[in-house]
Write an enzyme that holds these catalytic residues in place. Structure first.
Site, short mmCIF file in Angstrom:
data_model
loop_
_atom_site.label_atom_id
_atom_site.label_comp_id
_atom_site.label_asym_id
_atom_site.label_seq_id
_atom_site.Cartn_x
_atom_site.Cartn_y
_atom_site.Cartn_z
CB SER A 240 3.83 13.78 1.07
OG SER A 240 4.91 13.25 1.88
CE LYS A 241 -0.10 7.14 -0.57
NZ LYS A 241 -0.68 6.73 0.18
NE ARG A 242 8.41 13.30 3.19
CZ ARG A 242 8.59 14.46 4.39
NH1 ARG A 242 8.76 13.90 5.46
NH2 ARG A 242 8.31 15.66 4.28
CD GLU A 250 -3.28 5.81 1.87
OE1 GLU A 250 -2.46 5.43 2.64
OE2 GLU A 250 -3.55 6.55 0.92
#
Ligand code: GLU
Length: 465
Positions: A240-242, A250
């Site tokens: 995930s993003k974290r 990205e």
């Protein structure tokens, strides 16, 4: 048999690295076997699919060089065909109209929950005569799934997996509003696209049993299945993003080369000895599904960055210069022809030191900046009054050379000797004066790339004459 694979992303979010790895495995498997690789955009979920997500998928695939062998197929455009197949199943008695109301279905769910069972449709319309249909109710169409025996999948990665047919209920293939369900659409599309191998994330493994039942009901040959493990973060949790960048674009933003990202994602959960650096041609010739491990892999950003450094070092200087120029431009630093030539000249030294295109751009920026240069604090600190006086004495010695690498090197050595200094004691303040930083390729190469006029002008700005 012609080998044909497909990558079938749903454009409901970004194209993440897990999806990229699935696409890559499909691509490599097709190319390894002399087959075809196709792209299908699964945009049937109209509420959640977006055009920007479709764009991001196409852009990401293009950036990664995972070019499909035919124009992408949009699942939403095939709805009439999905309906047609559902009607064929109905006509063949392999599917039936179900008039169960939302309340009845809710009740079935609640009873199942209360009894600790998985919610399952009880088949109440399976054998009922349609003449009993309640008036004004639009029916759904359900698959008449086998009630005995088991459904088997010989998965090329997971081995043979099976489910008792009593565990599966009669799934809806066409909703009461006339739209096909996702599982049904996938089977019809894979069949029509003549997909021979379905390679996808193992989160789809349980769907496969139901899909196999649809193939069987239509009398279609099932494709080969290969369910590959998902990618997790370094802590073992779902990516995930974290954990850092997740979306493929990205990674591009953060200065990773597409070759490095593909190389890394291939090596993640696919082994071939110790070979770390694998160009696309080698990936194609070595790739087999037997090499895919069964355990979830963990995304290691440090390893990816290391691999990116290797790819940068091996990359073509003109291409890297083009990338750097575009990034500089985006930062508002436009490089004229002279600056462009300087960057290209120094690229062999610059790329040795960079891990990403972001680093590379930062380290090349001094070649394109106009005077006065901005100075990093560490560089500023090197430019003491003594150092400035030393640079003033050095300038004429450099001016006397032709600014070739060899000539400036010789001049610097002889200057250091005359001054009773070590080469580094001359080079460090000089580097600060020329680049505004404390790091650059060899000072001789830096001087040569910057050229006589600009080098002397930069020296003049800081030297104490
Ligand atoms: N559309 C599905 C997804 O994005 C993939 C379905 C498939 O590969 O069969 O997860």
């Amino acid at each position: 048999m012609t080998i044909r694979t497909r990558f079938a992303p749903s454009p409901t979010g970004m194209l993440h690295v897990g999806g990229v790895r699935t696409a890559l495995f499909n691509y490599l498997f097709a190319k390894h076997t002399g087959g075809e690789f196709l792209l299908r955009i699964e945009d049937t979920d109209k509420a959640r699919s977006t055009q920007p997500a479709v764009q991001a998928i196409l852009e990401g695939m293009d950036w990664l060089g995972l070019t499909p062998d035919a124009a992408p197929v949009y699942q939403s455009s095939r709805e009439a065909r999905h309906v047609e197949v559902a009607m064929q199943m109905l006509a063949a008695g392999r599917a039936y109209y179900c008039y169960a109301s939302p309340d009845e279905l809710k009740e079935m769910r609640e009873t199942a929950q209360a009894e600790g069972r998985a919610p399952r449709y009880d088949g109440r319309w399976r054998d009922r005569d349609p003449s009993e249909a309640p008036a004004g109710v639009k029916p759904a169409i359900r698959l008449k799934a086998p009630r005995e025996g088991e459904t088997l999948v010989h998965d090329l990665v997971q081995g043979t997996v099976r489910v008792q047919n009593t565990e599966l209920d009669d799934m809806i293939i066409l909703r009461s509003d006339g739209t096909p369900t996702y599982l049904h659409a996938v089977v019809v599309d894979d069949h029509d696209m003549a997909i021979s191998h379905v390679i996808r994330g193992d989160d789809h493994l349980t769907n496969t049993f139901r899909q196999v039942q649809i193939y069987n009901a239509m009398g279609w040959e099932t494709p080969h299945f290969a369910h590959i493990p998902l990618i997790h973060g370094a802590d073992g949790a779902k990516l995930s993003k974290r954990h850092g960048a997740v979306s493929v674009l990205e990674f591009r933003e953060q200065g990773f080369l597409p070759e490095a990202l593909c190389n890394y994602l291939l090596r993640l959960g696919w082994g071939h000895g110790d070979a770390e650096f694998l160009p696309r041609e080698e990936q194609i010739s070595l790739f087999t599904l037997e090499g895919v491990g069964r355990a979830a892999s963990r995304m290691d950003y440090a390893k990816l960055t290391h691999l990116n450094g290797l790819w940068l070092r091996g990359a073509n200087d003109a291409r890297l210069t083009g990338d750097v120029l575009a990034r500089l431009e985006a930062q508002g630093i436009s490089a004229d022809a002279t600056a462009q030539a300087r960057i290209l000249t120094l690229m062999p030294g610059l790329k040795e030191r960079a891990k990403t295109l972001v680093d590379l751009t930062a380290s090349a920026a001094f070649l394109a900046r106009s005077r006065p240069l901005p100075f990093e604090p560490k560089a500023e600190a090197l430019l003491t009054p003594d150092a400035r006086a030393m640079l003033a004495r050095l300038a004429p010695a450099l001016a006397a050379t032709d600014f070739s690498v060899a000539a400036v090197d010789a001049a610097l050595r002889s200057f250091a000797e005359t001054e009773g200094l070590k080469l580094g004691q001359v080079a460090q303040p000089l580097r600060a004066a020329l680049t505004g930083s404390t790091m650059s390729p060899g000072i001789d190469a830096t001087l040569a790339a910057l050229g006589r006029e600009e080098s002397l002008a930069r020296l003049k700005e800081v030297a104490a004459f």
